[in-house]
Design an enzyme around this catalytic site. Structure first.
Site, short mmCIF file in Angstrom:
data_model
loop_
_atom_site.label_atom_id
_atom_site.label_comp_id
_atom_site.label_asym_id
_atom_site.label_seq_id
_atom_site.Cartn_x
_atom_site.Cartn_y
_atom_site.Cartn_z
N LEU A 88 70.27 5.32 48.73
CA LEU A 88 70.56 6.74 48.67
C LEU A 88 71.93 7.05 49.27
O LEU A 88 72.66 7.92 48.78
CB LEU A 88 69.47 7.54 49.40
N ALA A 89 72.31 6.32 50.31
CA ALA A 89 73.63 6.52 50.91
C ALA A 89 74.73 6.24 49.89
O ALA A 89 75.71 6.99 49.78
CB ALA A 89 73.80 5.64 52.14
N ALA A 90 74.59 5.14 49.14
CA ALA A 90 75.59 4.80 48.13
C ALA A 90 75.65 5.87 47.05
O ALA A 90 76.74 6.24 46.58
CB ALA A 90 75.27 3.44 47.51
N GLU A 142 70.23 10.59 56.99
CA GLU A 142 69.72 9.44 57.75
C GLU A 142 68.93 8.53 56.82
O GLU A 142 67.82 8.11 57.13
CB GLU A 142 68.85 9.91 58.92
N GLU A 182 83.88 37.93 70.94
CA GLU A 182 84.89 38.82 71.49
C GLU A 182 84.27 39.86 72.42
O GLU A 182 84.82 40.16 73.50
CB GLU A 182 85.66 39.51 70.36
N ALA A 184 72.55 3.28 62.05
CA ALA A 184 72.68 2.30 63.13
C ALA A 184 72.58 0.92 62.51
O ALA A 184 71.72 0.68 61.65
CB ALA A 184 71.59 2.50 64.18
#
Length: 620
Positions: free
Chosen positions: A358-360, A353, A108, A219
């Protein structure tokens, strides 16, 4: 880029209802008294379209600092006025500003300075209600002094101790404030509101779920593989896609990988073309079966944390510590506890990444909120070739997780699919009335009521942080009076001041010119590790005095801060950093808390309870 002002609003896509439709339909109006001078007739359809476009533009302006402002939200301000006083639907933007980083001037103020006299009688568009953690109301005061007569707000502040305060303050000054979903309820605001929600998704997720906003990125080939059967994965996607990954890293506070990624890929995980903000790199490994040498153990360019199971390979932990890598032990290493730890460190956004296992685990723990999938036009096959997400325990297609508000984008030869696993939380349906707005958010501090904790500058007592945006006039390396942007700038520079060495003087100049306290801290800490011979010999014995001089000057310069400090009389002040064991209280209260102790000493001096010569240790 936002569409040109005056252009027709894009038609909403004919898709299933998304979180944005729910947000517009569930928001409830919060009645608030308006000053007579702020009264206005209901806006027309064309003025609604005009407001929506400018609000969308404010969100776009706010997005310029994504990844830099942590732990603050992304703030954007656009000031516009009619080109002709008789045509309110045709406006001229006269000022724009965004918060570059914590400890820098607010959006602002920057927009008002750019607008100058053109701000008088104009309208300010804010993607998010201002949040004053510093006791000086700079954002509100800037708009009032600029002569703004109307403010359009996309979202109220999601933090309870800040929500509604700036709106109330603006209205008490006779400024008309219109909040989307409360005062402005029209389908034309759908895209504008969505942009306001999206640009501050990290803060909204953090406020709602008490974990950072987590993005899973991977990817894969057209047949769904993230590597060949041998484990070789470079490169699946093209150069343009990898450039986009660098951008995602630059918008994140931390990047998480697993042990397999370190062993097989030896990544650097840097945002190579991003300047200013450098995300922390986190490795999750239960057994610490990690290589002795790895790119991530080089902490000159970026900080590395290894999260592991308590007691794992103590000898290797010591080796990592000698390299400057921080090791954090957990009783049971899992994504939920690691995200809680990242929340305690003040992180807003985390990029995963990691590999499929680990993603699961992270998805199953409900800590992943958004997914970015880079799909390359390649087929590699292989029964044992790894896939991006491991076992989730689903046996029926009806159990599959649907991505919400998904989109597709072509990036050279690749295709980028992005979508949310969990919708962006819109916290506005639970807005309290003005009489119910609490002065202190009970969720800010995990401590007892007689202990006041502060850490990041968005805390209720954020002004106590040495990163707060309170410039101080104090001597520089030449003895001349210099306006240090923050206490942190002054502190980091004094590591090298007094050294009769041209390279030390260059470092001091680097720190003085740093755009934010985070940058000043990173320069000072990095140069201290790289060139220990340039650090003054008495630094370890004098750094407390350096910090105290700066703190005393800061509080004597800003009376509002002194009043805030005195309001804590009778309470113990704790700098609640979970990793700084010298200035902070540590993760489990094992830290020395010297910053909190200095503030309590200053408070006592002001109150006159003991002489200024008493040692800090005696005042604790």
């Amino acid at each position: 880029m936002p569409p040109p002002l005056g252009a027709a609003a894009p038609a909403p896509a004919a898709t299933a209802p998304s979180f944005i439709h729910l947000a517009l339909s569930t928001r409830r109006r919060v009645p608030a008294p308006r000053a007579a001078a702020a009264a206005s007739v209901p806006a027309s359809h064309s003025s609604h379209e005009h407001d929506a476009l400018l609000l969308h533009r404010a969100a776009d302006v706010a997005d310029r600092s994504a990844g830099l402002t942590s732990p603050h939200p992304n703030f954007g301000c656009v000031i516009a006025r009619p080109k002709r006083e008789t045509d309110s639907a045709d406006s001229l933007v006269v000022g724009e500003g965004f918060l570059y980083a914590q400890g820098t001037p607010c959006a602002e103020l920057l927009a008002a300075q750019e607008a100058g006299e053109h701000a008088r009688g104009a309208t300010a568009y804010l993607n998010l209600e201002p949040g004053d953690c510093y006791g000086d109301s700079t954002a509100v005061r800037s708009l009032v002094q600029a002569g703004i007569t109307r403010v359009v707000v996309g979202l109220r502040h999601p933090l309870k101790h800040l929500r509604g305060k700036a709106i109330q303050a603006l209205r008490s000054e006779g400024i008309q404030v219109d909040v989307v979903g409360e005062d402005l309820q029209n389908i034309l605001f759908e895209e504008a509101l969505k942009s306001c929600l999206t640009v501050n998704a990290p803060l909204l997720y953090r406020a709602a779920f008490h974990v950072p906003f987590s993005v899973l990125k991977y990817a894969m080939t057209a047949d769904g593989k993230i590597a060949a059967s041998s484990g070789h994965a470079s490169w699946i996607s093209g150069k343009a896609s990898r450039g986009r990954v660098f951008e995602l890293r630059g918008r994140s506070d931390a990047i998480i990988v697993g042990g397999n990624t370190v062993r097989f890929d030896d990544p650097r995980l840097t945002a190579r073309h991003i300047k200013g903000h450098v995300p922390v790199r986190i490795v999750m490994s239960q057994s610490l079966n990690l290589p002795e040498e790895a790119n991530l153990w080089n902490v000159n360019d970026a900080y590395t944390i290894v999260a592991t199971q308590r007691g794992a390979r103590r000898d290797f932990q010591k080796k990592l510590a000698r390299k400057g890598v921080e090791v954090v032990e957990f009783d049971m290493l899992n994504p939920r506890d690691v995200m809680s730890y990242c929340y305690d460190r003040g992180y807003l956004s985390v990029l995963w990444e990691c590999g499929g296992t680990l993603a699961a685990s992270a998805i199953s723990a409900s800590v992943i909120h958004k997914v970015y999938v880079f799909m390359a036009p390649k087929i590699i096959g292989g029964l044992n070739a790894p896939t991006p997400v491991g076992e989730l325990g689903m046996s029926q297609m009806t159990q599959a997780i649907d991505l919400i508000d998904h989109s597709y984008e072509k990036i050279d030869r690749d295709m980028l699919l992005s979508g949310y696993i969990q919708p962006i939380p819109d916290l506005s349906p639970v807005i309290p009335s003005m009489d119910e707005i609490p002065s202190v958010d009970p969720e800010v501090s995990p401590y007892e009521t007689n202990i006041i904790s502060f850490y990041k500058t968005w805390d209720t007592f954020g002004a106590f942080s040495n990163f707060s945006p309170h410039p101080i006039h104090m001597p520089d390396e030449n003895g001349d009076s210099f306006m240090w942007p923050t206490v942190e700038h002054y502190y980091q520079a004094h590591k090298f001041i007094g050294m009769d060495n041209p390279e030390a003087r260059i470092i001091v100049q680097e720190i003085k010119l740093a755009k934010s306290p985070e940058e000043a801290a990173r320069i000072g800490r990095t140069r201290q590790k790289e060139f220990p011979e340039l650090v003054r010999a008495d630094w370890e014995t004098t750094k407390i005095d350096v910090m105290y001089r700066a703190i005393k000057h800061k509080f004597s310069t800003y009376p509002s801060l002194t009043n805030m400090l005195l309001s804590t009389a009778g309470s113990v002040l704790v700098e609640a950093s979970p990793h700084d064991l010298f200035w902070g209280g540590g993760r489990e209260g094992e830290g020395l808390n010297y910053l909190g102790r200095l503030l309590m000493q200053l408070r006592s001096e002001i109150l006159g309870t003991f002489p200024a010569s008493v040692e800090v240790g005696e005042a604790a």
